[in-house]
Every structure is written in structure tokens, then in C-alpha cells.
Motif scaffolding. Structure first.
Motif, PDB file in Angstrom:
ATOM      1  N   ALA A   1      -8.136  -0.546   0.113  1.00 26.81           N
ATOM      2  CA  ALA A   1      -7.095  -0.292   1.102  1.00 26.81           C
ATOM      3  C   ALA A   1      -7.783   0.144   2.392  1.00 26.81           C
ATOM      4  O   ALA A   1      -8.751   0.903   2.343  1.00 26.81           O
ATOM      5  CB  ALA A   1      -6.141   0.800   0.619  1.00 26.81           C
TER       6      ALA A   1
ATOM      7  N   ASP B   1       0.073   5.616  -0.112  1.00 22.29           N
ATOM      8  CA  ASP B   1      -0.844   6.751  -0.252  1.00 22.29           C
ATOM      9  C   ASP B   1      -2.294   6.296  -0.343  1.00 22.29           C
ATOM     10  O   ASP B   1      -3.067   6.810  -1.159  1.00 22.29           O
ATOM     11  CB  ASP B   1      -0.485   7.575  -1.505  1.00 22.29           C
TER      12      ASP B   1
ATOM     13  N   ARG C   1      -1.383  -0.936 -10.152  1.00 18.78           N
ATOM     14  CA  ARG C   1      -2.410  -0.397  -9.257  1.00 18.78           C
ATOM     15  C   ARG C   1      -3.610  -1.339  -9.220  1.00 18.78           C
ATOM     16  O   ARG C   1      -4.121  -1.749 -10.265  1.00 18.78           O
ATOM     17  CB  ARG C   1      -2.817   0.987  -9.758  1.00 18.78           C
TER      18      ARG C   1
ATOM     19  N   LYS D   1      -3.472   3.692  -1.556  1.00 21.77           N
ATOM     20  CA  LYS D   1      -3.737   2.880  -2.752  1.00 21.77           C
ATOM     21  C   LYS D   1      -3.056   1.521  -2.606  1.00 21.77           C
ATOM     22  O   LYS D   1      -2.081   1.372  -1.869  1.00 21.77           O
ATOM     23  CB  LYS D   1      -3.219   3.583  -4.012  1.00 21.77           C
ATOM     24  N   THR D   2      -3.591   0.554  -3.341  1.00 22.21           N
ATOM     25  CA  THR D   2      -3.068  -0.811  -3.277  1.00 22.21           C
ATOM     26  C   THR D   2      -2.356  -1.151  -4.573  1.00 22.21           C
ATOM     27  O   THR D   2      -2.867  -0.851  -5.666  1.00 22.21           O
ATOM     28  CB  THR D   2      -4.216  -1.809  -3.044  1.00 22.21           C
ATOM     29  N   PHE D   3      -1.192  -1.791  -4.458  1.00 23.65           N
ATOM     30  CA  PHE D   3      -0.410  -2.143  -5.638  1.00 23.65           C
ATOM     31  C   PHE D   3      -0.001  -3.614  -5.589  1.00 23.65           C
ATOM     32  O   PHE D   3       0.301  -4.153  -4.510  1.00 23.65           O
ATOM     33  CB  PHE D   3       0.865  -1.293  -5.715  1.00 23.65           C
TER      34      PHE D   3
ATOM     35  N   PRO E   1      -7.614  -1.952  -7.897  1.00 23.01           N
ATOM     36  CA  PRO E   1      -8.758  -1.079  -7.623  1.00 23.01           C
ATOM     37  C   PRO E   1      -9.101  -1.042  -6.132  1.00 23.01           C
ATOM     38  O   PRO E   1      -9.229  -2.080  -5.495  1.00 23.01           O
ATOM     39  CB  PRO E   1      -9.887  -1.703  -8.446  1.00 23.01           C
ATOM     40  N   MET E   2      -9.249   0.135  -5.603  1.00 27.54           N
ATOM     41  CA  MET E   2      -9.720   0.387  -4.221  1.00 27.54           C
ATOM     42  C   MET E   2      -9.016  -0.518  -3.197  1.00 27.54           C
ATOM     43  O   MET E   2      -7.847  -0.766  -3.283  1.00 27.54           O
ATOM     44  CB  MET E   2     -11.238   0.183  -4.136  1.00 27.54           C
TER      45      MET E   2
ATOM     46  N   GLU F   1       0.847  -1.196   0.000  1.00 26.51           N
ATOM     47  CA  GLU F   1       0.000   0.000   0.000  1.00 26.51           C
ATOM     48  C   GLU F   1       0.877   1.238   0.000  1.00 26.51           C
ATOM     49  O   GLU F   1       1.961   1.254   0.582  1.00 26.51           O
ATOM     50  CB  GLU F   1      -0.877   0.022   1.250  1.00 26.51           C
TER      51      GLU F   1
END
Lengths: 376, 189
Positions: A236, A216, A231, A218-220, A233-234, A214
Motif C-alpha cells: 500500500a 488503514d 487481506r 492495508k490492501t484488501f 500482503p503489504m 485500501e
């Protein structure tokens, strides 16, 4: 003098000349603990039971409340009721005693491992998860301070971070300290260190030694060399990953979602919070919060891909509360700590996907002590 | 906070190591570890390796202690574990790595009983392959019979005989090039 006699004399003389320093009992028991962990790790790897859950998640879930429309929710079950589906106070001592835990657990500062081994865990106060690493330990305190200890209990490295997670083949553990991801074996030497991008939090492995992190909010999905970041989607913060099932648990607006790393949401729930995937990735241990999400009412085993409830145990309705986050003992059983309301008695309970419930330890007194922490 | 006896009892989960188990093992360990260390030293030729192997051997014995029904067989169990550990040394990756130590390497073990022929024979033992060396140490240091060596190493008596024979053949051949091994050629004292 014949050669046999010469050999005998020479060896006797050499052996007599060696005046060895004694080996202490403590050294032997410490080494026995390491051997036991190594055997356990080997047996887990051999049977494909690599631990998969990301750990260090507090029991309390601070999910926001709201009225958003939720997609189809998997809360019901077509299966019959679990072994214990009655309500009313339940004495821990009345729960049928089963086999001792097949995984290590921490209680009152000591780690109890299969094979009748117990040994102190370095600096155990506030530990929320732990596992073996390079013959020593990695501990996570208060879900944020990660410390690696060597086999003698000396600190190797320590700092804010996250972990611990096991890769798909069960052979390597990963944890992050001060922005660096360390990956290595629970017992053998050798280690890979990968610098995480600034502000990234390692959340756990998925297949192919890739991992979820994670940054900022965001999930990667990150490639095994740490270079490619995709990236997702959503979802986190991420609560758990499955290295064998390529699934992960993310937090929606007022629900949790179990998604595949291809980006598709498998299921979503407002009733259950998935906490850790089974080693083979087919099941997930989940909690059902109550009383404003501050307490855990039920512990359950759900189908990882559908969310279908397969077995559960009522805590609050039996005058019990959670005293140790659920962890997988094998592909069909979870262990969790339970505490009797009104007194300080605790025990580890084992819930099976077959709806069986047994007590895995004797009933212990946990006055002024934290409950159980089950090894990752 | 000090724990009461009752609390301590409660805190020990079922199946934990009992005090009797520990005391029993500790007593045996104290009495027998010198023997194990000396045999390990002869099997490996290195004191650090010997100590490491014996510590591992004792740890395994400690784990198996409750299952060893006949205490009379503990020595045999320990000896077998020791030999197995020694013979599996090559599998350990660390054995192939250079070990950095704070201190200088240990000094050679000197003893008044070390005569020139003993040193030469020790040098010869150090050249033997692992399996052959184990047979020699068990046969000529531990003074085990061929059948007992076979039992310890999990090999046939015939293999014990052939390994001994090869070792002695090598030794006899070496005598021709090592005159100090021949008593009649020693310098007069």
C-alpha cells in the motif's frame, strides 16, 4: 376519394399541424459527442480493449529512500534500443506526425474525441483524470475530488473519493464518492451503489468484478458484492490494477512491486514506476523518475508479468518534460503529453511496443495552461 | 484571459471540426429540421420521441458530414437515418420505461385541417406495425416512389408493395367499421 389519397391528405394535414420547437446546434453537437463516446466504448468492448488502469496518480512519486535489499529487479532489456535513443534537444515539431488519438483527451478545458468532436468539460480546472459515465462525465480533480456530471453538465454527485476504473469486460466504470462505490455504464443507464467500509479507498477492479481497496494502510481484495475482504500482503498504496491480468502495483519500502492477486510478487523495480496496465493486461506503462523523483526522465512500456522493458522514450535527455500521464490507446500503444523545455510548446506523443514514436497532435501552445489529460 | 486568434488556432488540434464544416451543417440543419421533425412525428406519433429521434439523427449526420461527398444526397442520408432510428426504437430500454415529466402530457395536436376522417385515419396509422407505418409515411406523406422507399428502408420493392398492400387492405377493412371514412356517409355540412 380512394384510400391512398385519403391517407396522403390525412398525413399531410397531421404533419402540417405539428409546429415543432427548433433543435439548437449546441444540442446536436453535444449529442454527437455522446454518440462518439458510445461508439468508442462499444468498439473498445468489442475488441476486448477494456481500459484497465486506475488513474489519478500524480506524476511525482514520493517514495522514501533507503537501503533495503531488493529482490531481483527487472531493469534491463534484451531488446534493441527504441526508435529514438539519441540524446540532445528534440523539437516536438520534428517528430513525425501520426494518426490523431483514438481516445479522447482533455486540453485547455475541452475534450477532443475521435471523429472530429470537441466539447467543453464541466469544471475542468485541476482535473487529473476523467471518463464518460451515463452519457455525461466523471472527473477526478487533484486526485481526490470526484464529481459526476450528467449529459448537460449538471453535477449529479460530488465529494472526496477515488476512481475511475473499468472492469474486465470494459463495460462498466467504477468510482467512489463519499464512501460509496458507484458502478455503471459509460453510456447506458443503470447503476450499482455499494457502501464501502469506513475509511476504505477504492483503488480499481480486478477480474470477476472484484476490486482492490485500501484501509488503514492495508490492501484488501474485495468480492463483487462487497462482503468478503481478503487481506493482501503489504503493497500500500496501490498505484494501478489490471482487471484483465489480475495484477496490481503496490509500493514497497523503496521500490514498487507488481503482484498477482493470489499474493505472489511478479517483479519489483527501483527504476520504473508502473502507472497503468494495457487493456489486455499484458503490458504496463511506466515512468522513470529523476532529480529526486520529482521529474520524469523516461516513459516506457514494460512486460506486465516480468517487468522487461520493451520500449521507452527519453524525455529529459531530449529537453522535454512530461505534460500528460501515459494512458493506453490500444493494447500496443500509449499516449503521453510532452512539453518542450524553455518554451510552452506541447504535443501528445504515441509510443508503440514496436518502439515506434510519432506525434499524435499538432504542436500546441500551453502557456498558463495545464497539459494533457487522456481519457480513462 | 482572452485568447488571441493565433492561440485559438494553435489550440485546435489537427482534425478538429472546422468552422466551414459547422457553418455548412448548421445552414442545412436550420433549413431542413422542420421537415425531419414532421416526418419523425408521423413515423412515431409522439412529439417528444420525434424530437429525440431527430436530435440523434442530426448528431449522426453532423458526425458523418465530412464524409458525405455529395451534398445533394444529404436529404436521402438524413431520411434513411431517421427511418433506421425509428425502427430501432424498440431496442432502447428507456422506451419501455415510464417517463416522469414536470408538466402534464402534451395536448393533442389540433388543427383546423383535422377533420373527422383525418383523425380516424391518423388513429389507423397509429395502429400499424413500425415497418408498415414507415412504408406508409414514406409513400403517402413523403410521396416517394416504391423504388425510393425500398432504397431508404433497405428492403426490396416487392416488400414495399406488400407492406403498402397490407396497410391499405387493413384500411379498407376498417372502413366498413368506421363510417366516418366513407365520404358518402358524412353528415351534410
Amino acid at each position: 376519394m380512394n384510400p391512398e389519397q385519403q391517407l396522403s391528405d390525412a398525413l399531410g394535414s397531421r404533419g402540417k399541424a405539428y409546429d415543432p420547437a427548433p433543435i439548437g446546434f449546441e444540442e446536436v453537437t453535444r449529442r454527437a459527442g455522446r454518440i462518439r463516446r458510445r461508439r468508442l466504448t462499444a468498439s473498445i468492448a468489442a475488441t476486448g480493449l477494456g481500459l484497465a488502469g486506475v488513474v489519478g496518480i500524480a506524476t511525482t512519486w514520493n517514495a522514501p529512500t533507503g537501503g533495503q535489499q531488493i529482490p531481483p529487479v527487472a531493469t534491463g532489456s534484451v531488446h534493441p534500443t527504441p526508435f529514438i535513443d539519441t540524446v540532445g534537444p528534440l523539437s516536438l515539431s520534428s517528430v513525425k506526425r501520426g494518426a490523431a488519438p483514438h481516445v479522447a483527451y482533455l486540453f485547455d478545458g475541452r475534450v477532443y474525441s475521435p471523429g472530429d468532436i470537441d466539447e467543453p468539460l464541466p469544471n475542468p480546472r485541476g482535473v487529473t483524470s476523467f471518463g464518460s459515465y451515463h452519457g455525461g462525465w466523471v472527473t477526478v480533480r487533484n486526485n481526490e475530488l470526484v464529481t459526476q456530471f450528467d449529459a448537460d453538465g449538471a453535477v449529479v454527485r460530488s465529494g472526496p473519493g477515488s476512481g475511475l476504473s473499468t472492469d474486465a469486460d470494459g463495460a462498466r466504470h467504477g468510482f467512489a464518492i463519499n464512501g460509496t462505490l458507484y458502478v455503471g455504464s459509460p453510456m447506458a443507464e443503470g447503476e450499482t451503489a455499494i457502501a464501502l467500509r469506513s475509511g476504505s479507498v477504492f483503488k480499481g477492479f480486478v477480474s470477476g468484478s472484484r476490486w482492490i481497496e485500501e484501509r488503514d494502510g492495508k490492501t484488501f481484495l474485495v468480492s463483487s458484492d462487497g462482503n468478503k475482504h481478503t487481506r493482501m500482503p503489504m503493497l500500500a498504496p496501490v498505484r494501478a490494477t489490471s482487471s484483465t491480468g489480475d495484477l496490481y502495483v503496490g509500493s514497497g519500502f523503496d521500490s514498487v512491486q507488481v503482484s498477482s492477486i493470489d499474493g505472489s510478487t511478479k517483479w519489483e523495480s527501483t527504476a520504473w514506476i508502473p502507472e497503468s496496465f494495457s487493456p489486455d493486461g499484458t503490458l504496463v506503462a511506466a515512468l522513470s523518475p529523476s532529480e529526486g523523483l520529482a521529474k520524469v526522465a523516461r516513459v516506457a512500456i514494460l512486460d506486465a508479468k516480468t517487468g522487461q522493458r520493451l520500449a521507452y522514450f527519453r524525455l529529459t535527455e531530449h529537453s522535454l518534460e512530461l505534460a500528460g500521464m501515459p494512458r493506453w490507446e490500444d493494447n500496443s500503444h500509449i499516449l503521453f503529453g510532452a512539453k518542450q523545455l524553455g518554451n510552452s510548446q506541447v504535443a501528445l506523443l504515441r509510443l508503440g511496443v514496436d518502439k515506434s514514436l510519432v506525434r499524435a497532435t499538432k504542436v500546441l501552445d500551453a502557456t498558463h495552461r495545464q497539459g494533457f489529460v487522456i481519457s480513462d | 484571459m482572452a485568447l488571441s486568434v493565433q492561440e485559438v488556432t494553435l489550440l485546435v488540434p489537427s482534425g478538429s471540426t472546422s468552422r466551414e464544416h459547422d457553418a455548412d451543417f448548421s445552414e442545412w440543419m436550420t433549413a431542413r429540421q422542420s421537415w425531419l421533425l414532421r416526418t419523425a412525428y408521423l413515423l412515431t406519433g409522439d412529439t417528444h420521441t420525434a424530437e429525440d429521434i431527430v436530435a440523434t439523427c442530426l448528431a449522426k449526420l453532423y458526425l458523418a458530414w465530412p464524409r458525405i461527398e455529395s451534398r445533394g444526397n444529404v436529404d436521402a442520408y438524413a431520411r434513411r437515418t431517421l427511418v433506421n432510428e425509428t425502427n430501432s426504437l424498440w431496442r432502447r430500454a428507456w422506451k419501455r420505461h415510464e417517463v416522469i415529466r414536470e408538466h402534464l402530457p402534451e395536448q393533442p395536436i389540433h388543427h383546423e385541417h383535422h377533420s373527422g376522417d383525418h383523425e380516424a385515419l391518423w388513429a389507423f396509422v397509429n395502429t400499424l406495425p413500425t415497418k408498415q407505418r414507415s412504408v406508409v409515411v414514406l409513400r403517402y406523406y413523403e410521396q416517394l416512389s416504391e423504388a425510393e422507399v425500398a432504397e431508404v428502408m433497405g428492403i426490396s420493392i416487392g416488400t414495399v408493395k406488400s407492406q403498402c398492400s397490407r396497410a391499405l387492405h387493413t384500411l379498407r377493412a376498417g372502413i366498413h367499421t368506421r363510417p366516418e371514412l366513407l365520404p358518402q356517409q358524412r353528415e351534410p355540412r
